[in-house]
Design a protein around this motif. Structure first.
Motif, mmCIF file in Angstrom:
data_model
loop_
_atom_site.group_PDB
_atom_site.id
_atom_site.type_symbol
_atom_site.label_atom_id
_atom_site.label_comp_id
_atom_site.label_asym_id
_atom_site.label_seq_id
_atom_site.Cartn_x
_atom_site.Cartn_y
_atom_site.Cartn_z
ATOM 1 N N THR A 4 0.971 -1.160 0.058
ATOM 2 C CA THR A 4 0.081 -0.126 0.167
ATOM 3 C C THR A 4 0.864 1.217 -0.019
ATOM 4 O O THR A 4 0.312 2.196 -0.170
ATOM 5 N N ARG A 53 -5.641 -3.696 6.772
ATOM 6 C CA ARG A 53 -6.662 -4.254 5.967
ATOM 7 C C ARG A 53 -7.317 -3.434 5.292
ATOM 8 O O ARG A 53 -7.591 -3.674 4.122
ATOM 9 N N GLU A 54 -7.949 -2.555 5.842
ATOM 10 C CA GLU A 54 -8.823 -1.593 5.228
ATOM 11 C C GLU A 54 -7.915 -0.883 4.101
ATOM 12 O O GLU A 54 -8.517 -0.706 2.663
ATOM 13 N N LEU A 107 -5.544 -2.312 2.410
ATOM 14 C CA LEU A 107 -5.200 -3.198 1.509
ATOM 15 C C LEU A 107 -6.345 -3.660 0.686
ATOM 16 O O LEU A 107 -6.143 -3.861 -0.640
ATOM 17 N N GLU A 108 -7.607 -3.732 1.185
ATOM 18 C CA GLU A 108 -8.858 -3.862 0.378
ATOM 19 C C GLU A 108 -9.249 -2.866 -0.796
ATOM 20 O O GLU A 108 -9.796 -3.093 -1.682
ATOM 21 N N GLN A 141 -6.904 -3.531 -3.304
ATOM 22 C CA GLN A 141 -7.408 -4.979 -4.068
ATOM 23 C C GLN A 141 -8.392 -4.364 -5.091
ATOM 24 O O GLN A 141 -8.526 -4.782 -5.991
ATOM 25 N N ALA A 142 -9.296 -3.371 -4.719
ATOM 26 C CA ALA A 142 -10.474 -3.152 -5.435
ATOM 27 C C ALA A 142 -10.022 -2.499 -6.548
ATOM 28 O O ALA A 142 -10.573 -2.505 -7.740
ATOM 29 N N ARG A 149 -8.021 -4.786 -9.292
ATOM 30 C CA ARG A 149 -8.995 -6.044 -9.919
ATOM 31 C C ARG A 149 -9.478 -5.767 -11.369
ATOM 32 O O ARG A 149 -9.390 -6.809 -12.093
ATOM 33 N N VAL A 153 -5.400 -10.267 -0.412
ATOM 34 C CA VAL A 153 -4.618 -9.566 0.689
ATOM 35 C C VAL A 153 -4.179 -10.279 1.942
ATOM 36 O O VAL A 153 -4.898 -11.109 2.391
ATOM 37 N N THR A 183 -2.021 -9.553 5.843
ATOM 38 C CA THR A 183 -1.457 -8.666 6.874
ATOM 39 C C THR A 183 -0.453 -9.325 7.746
ATOM 40 O O THR A 183 0.323 -8.631 8.231
#
Length: 370
Positions: free
Chosen positions: A166, A191-192, A194-195, A198-199, A202, A211, A213
């Protein structure tokens, strides 16, 4: 009418000690002093001129000269000191670059990580500023994929893990790698974030995007590991890697333990972004590389000077893929190239790579490799 003379560019690059031991090379007395005291004393020392860089000559005929400017602040000081103090020191360094005649300033190591990644510094200077992160990202992925090829790993069937995904360089590397590998694991602490990455990845990715941690868990399932975390401690130990894995360590200080190199003869660890500069280059300062070799972030500053592109090329947290691709093209045009594989300050020859590949082939599953 005679053609115009080749362009002559000027630049400066900001360096700083990466560890407390670096002070002792120039000031041996610091070896006997507590680290916190040494770091505190050097916060009072202003930036200084380290060396004059000469002899850079592009394949186009353009030339460039530059200056290393040293800021005596460790990564810990840069990351923990009050931001107004750090900005003052960075801007002071930039004004020294202006006075020397540089038209673009490159930020090295943690000076490009701290705060808003160069935006405030650029706003206070009359010359351009760049972090070098676009070329660092381009060469890190190029090196990792080249090493994978040498180890017999087919990228389309491989899992890659990006540690520090990130961050600025990490996100750019992830975007490029996601177009080449079969599966990519994005690794960072939050994680937030990372997600969210990821979005974003994609829709353009050919890879499946996951993802994670936990660094060590991600490393254990990866064929290709690319590390760009700003952590000051090592994150990957020998037992964390599968046989035949390729690890490209871009981070400084390193994310990968030296024990991996010492204990794993079946894992190929390479430094990220070591570049050979064209011309009869004299850096005037030994930063641990062979002659004519620099890190990719330094090379980006040199490339922009050769090109006469005195603009804020790479700043802030986001790096666009267009910039990554553009700087890679400029590098090829001017004759910059990757220097071959290196790790822990030494070159890795073809024979050594072959020994690692053979050792790995005896221990790893055959199904994931070509």
């Amino acid at each position: 009418m005679s053609p115009p003379p080749p362009h002559h560019g000027t630049f400066a690059f900001l360096i700083h000690p990466l560890r407390i031991e670096d002070f002792a090379r120039r000031y041996p007395v610091t070896r006997r002093l507590p680290a916190p005291l040494v770091e505190r004393v050097f916060t009072w020392v202003p930036p200084r001129l380290v060396s004059h860089i000469t002899g850079i000559r592009s394949a186009t005929g353009a030339t460039a000269e530059g200056w290393f400017i040293g800021l005596p602040l460790t990564p810990r000081t840069l990351m923990t000191a009050p931001l107004p103090f750090v900005y003052r020191r960075l801007i002071q360094s930039g004004r020294m670059a202006e006075a020397l005649g540089a038209k673009i300033l490159g930020l090295g190591a943690f000076t490009k990580i701290v705060g808003d990644r160069g935006l405030t510094v650029a706003a206070h200077l009359s010359i351009a500023v760049t972090t070098g992160n676009s070329y660092t990202a381009a060469t890190a992925v190029e090196g990792a994929l080249l090493a994978a090829e040498r180890m017999g790993i087919a990228p389309a069937d491989a899992t890659a893990a990006v540690v520090g995904a990130t961050g600025s360089i990490g996100a750019a590397c992830s975007a490029v790698l996601a177009r080449a590998v079969g599966r990519i694991v994005l690794v960072a602490r939050t994680r937030e974030h990372l997600e969210a990455l990821q979005a974003r990845l994609r829709p353009q990715a050919r890879a499946s995007v996951a993802v994670e941690t936990e660094v060590r868990r991600a490393a254990r399932e990866a064929d290709i590991v690319l590390t760009v975390s700003s952590a000051t401690d090592t994150l990957i130990e020998p037992e964390d890697l599968r046989p035949g894995a390729v690890v490209c360590d871009v981070a400084r200080p390193r994310n990968v333990s030296r024990l991996v190199y010492e204990r794993r003869d079946d894992v190929l660890v390479i430094d990220g972004g070591v570049i050979e500069v064209p011309g009869e280059v004299e850096f005037g300062f030994d930063f641990g590389f062979p002659p004519r070799m620099v890190e990719a972030c330094m090379a980006e500053t040199m490339l922009l000077a050769l090109e006469g592109r005195y603009e804020n090329f790479t700043l802030g947290k986001e790096i666009s893929l267009e910039r990554v691709e553009e700087i890679a093209l400029l590098a090829r045009r001017h004759g910059f190239r990757m220097s071959g594989f290196r790790r822990f300050e030494r070159a890795i020859g073809d024979e050594e790579v072959e020994r690692i590949r053979i050792a790995a082939s005896r221990r790893r599953p055959a199904s994931i490799h070509s």
